[in-house]
Design a protein around this motif. Structure first.
Motif: not given
Length: 230
Positions: A31-37, A66-70, A115-118
């Motif tokens: 499960l990912i907390d989304v920072a960018s797509t 891209a984001g952080t693992v929740a 942001v770039t990783a999205g």
């Protein structure tokens, strides 16, 4: 969670910010907390009703994030809550949270921001699987990239150069300068130049996103033992 959803097909005006249930990670999922797509062509086509999601996939648009693992689903190893990651998705990226199979989740190197990783997974996985894994591009070979100014093309040029290949590309005249900045050495304006004549029998690998209408000329451009990936 908030998500961008559609209730009818059409132009960008059909996109709506709505509240949706939070997803939960199933077995083998992260499960990912989304920072960018990002916005891919498939997203545009799905919004228009021309590209249905695969069976069982989220109806929410978004094929990468891209984001952080929740949270980790049962059986997932190699990740921890709080890790910065990016992921290739079957859908669901246009939301604050998304669950993705662990095999489609990748840790971020320290120099790549969220942001770039999205916008990385779709192009990176496409280029690596075609040009490297299937075609086996090697140092010193000539790689022809069609559509060098697009997402796939810009990434393919950089991968080719990083592997020590010479890169040729097709694009419109006004976009060839950017292709050169990324490392392309043979610049072909597809409006006024014929890549088959320019490269006749010299291209070791061709990455083609055009399909049938380029097939005959692709074959003419290929070197002996050349590889065409579509």
């Amino acid at each position: 969670m908030r998500a961008i959803t559609i209730t009818e097909f059409g132009d960008p005006a059909v996109l709506q910010l709505t509240e949706q249930p939070d997803p939960s990670p199933g077995s083998g999922e992260v499960l990912i907390d989304v920072a960018s797509t990002s916005v891919n062509r498939a997203d545009l086509m799905q919004r228009q009703g021309r590209y249905p999601p695969p069976p069982g996939a989220s109806e929410i648009l978004g094929l990468e994030c891209a984001g952080t693992v929740a949270e980790l689903g049962d059986g997932v190893t190699g990740f921890a809550v709080g890790d910065e990651v990016c992921a290739l998705l079957a859908g669901g990226g246009y939301a604050e949270r998304v669950a993705a199979p662990a095999g489609q989740v990748m840790p971020l190197p320290p120099e790549v921001d969220l942001v770039t990783a999205g916008g990385v997974p779709e192009v990176a996985c496409t280029v690596w699987s075609t040009v490297v894994r299937h075609a086996g591009l090697a140092a010193g070979e000539l790689l022809l990239v069609h559509g060098g100014s697009g997402g796939i093309g810009t990434h393919a040029i950089q991968v080719g150069r990083a592997l020590g290949a010479q890169v040729a590309t097709t694009a419109s005249a006004q976009r060839l300068a950017r292709c050169a900045e990324l490392g392309a050495e043979v610049l072909i304006d597809y409006h006024d130049q014929d890549f088959a004549e320019q490269l006749a029998g010299r291209a070791d690998v061709i990455l083609d996103n055009m399909g049938a209408k380029y097939l005959a000329r692709n074959l003419a451009a290929l070197a002996p033992d050349g590889r065409l990936v579509v």
